[in-house]
Design a protein around this motif. Structure first.
Motif, PDB file in Angstrom:
ATOM      1  N   HIS A 265       0.329   5.218   1.820  1.00 40.80           N
ATOM      2  CA  HIS A 265      -0.379   5.576   2.991  1.00 40.80           C
ATOM      3  C   HIS A 265      -1.463   6.503   2.450  1.00 40.80           C
ATOM      4  O   HIS A 265      -1.103   7.360   1.499  1.00 40.80           O
TER       5      HIS A 265
ATOM      6  N   TYR B 253       9.711  -0.305  10.008  1.00 42.62           N
ATOM      7  CA  TYR B 253       9.744  -1.703  10.054  1.00 42.62           C
ATOM      8  C   TYR B 253      11.020  -2.355  10.849  1.00 42.62           C
ATOM      9  O   TYR B 253      12.135  -2.079  10.287  1.00 42.62           O
TER      10      TYR B 253
ATOM     11  N   HIS C  19       4.860   0.414   0.051  1.00 43.69           N
ATOM     12  CA  HIS C  19       5.770  -0.981   0.401  1.00 43.69           C
ATOM     13  C   HIS C  19       4.949  -2.044   0.619  1.00 43.69           C
ATOM     14  O   HIS C  19       3.622  -2.009   0.943  1.00 43.69           O
TER      15      HIS C  19
ATOM     16  N   HIS D 217       0.598  -1.276   0.020  1.00 48.27           N
ATOM     17  CA  HIS D 217       0.188   0.133  -0.059  1.00 48.27           C
ATOM     18  C   HIS D 217       0.841   1.162  -0.133  1.00 48.27           C
ATOM     19  O   HIS D 217       2.120   1.163   0.438  1.00 48.27           O
TER      20      HIS D 217
ATOM     21  N   GLU E 100       6.934   5.250   8.046  1.00 46.25           N
ATOM     22  CA  GLU E 100       6.745   4.050   8.869  1.00 46.25           C
ATOM     23  C   GLU E 100       8.122   3.341   9.159  1.00 46.25           C
ATOM     24  O   GLU E 100       8.888   3.278   8.503  1.00 46.25           O
TER      25      GLU E 100
END
Ligand code: M6P
Ligand code: ZN
Length: 191
Positions: free
Chosen positions: A97, A106, A143, A95, A104
């Protein structure tokens, strides 16, 4: 009269750093199966040959402030099973955002994954995810993660609660490259 007080409060959530499993309250849990991933993999015929109930990945998410509060943070995990649809590794849907500027983090916990990143100019690259690796997903960047190993891949994610998921753009345009097994090696192949 006491002006202030201090006391110890116990953490209400825990993370297992070998599996990324989260325990605690207020966890949303979702399993995504082969049957849910229509048109996500290149080889739709190969996907339709697999049992639709086969789990591909599961997510736990903790969104304490809800998804509308600017400045609030959420966290969760993702565990992707090993496997392939044709020559393409099991992966998340992927997706942008909905609020494009939201980033984000990870954090790789177990297994070997590939974080596939695509900017709005459709330039795609990937980063190897392993236990202990840290990955920053900038805003304006789609991502998804593929499992390129033989064990489950797990990672922890932290994101802005109000980021939102734009799946529609990926559903209509896809990523510009796919993570495929080519001569036994995970290879990012232009789509
Ligand atoms: C991570 C986060 C979640 C996301 C999940 C699965 O845990 O980025 O926000 O939902 O991965 O990815 P997707 O939603 O693309 O299936
Ligand atoms: Zn995201």
């Amino acid at each position: 009269m006491k002006q202030s007080s201090s006391s110890e409060a116990s953490a209400t959530m825990r993370v297992d750093y070998t599996s990324a499993q989260i325990t605690g309250r207020d966890l949303l849990e979702r399993t995504t199966r082969i049957g849910d991933l229509q048109a996500v993999f290149a080889d739709e015929e190969a996907r339709l040959e697999l049992p639709p109930e086969t789990p591909v990945y599961r997510v736990q998410a903790h969104i304490p402030a809800g998804e509308a509060v600017a400045g609030a943070l959420s966290f969760g995990n993702t565990v992707i099973e090993p496997g392939r649809v044709g020559d393409e590794y099991y992966m998340t849907r992927g997706h942008f955002h909905a609020k494009r500027d939201r980033g984000e983090y990870y954090l790789g916990v177990s297994g070997v994954g590939a974080l596939i990143l695509m900017d709005e100019g459709r330039r795609t690259c990937w980063e190897r995810m392993e236990p202990g690796t840290v990955h920053y997903v900038p805003g304006h960047t789609a991502h998804r993660v593929a499992n390129i190993g033989s064990e489950p891949v797990s990672f922890i994610a932290f994101w802005s609660s109000d980021a939102g998921h734009d799946y529609a753009t990926i559903a209509s345009q896809g990523f510009s490259a796919r993570m495929r097994e080519v001569e036994g090696e995970p290879t990012l192949v232009p789509a």
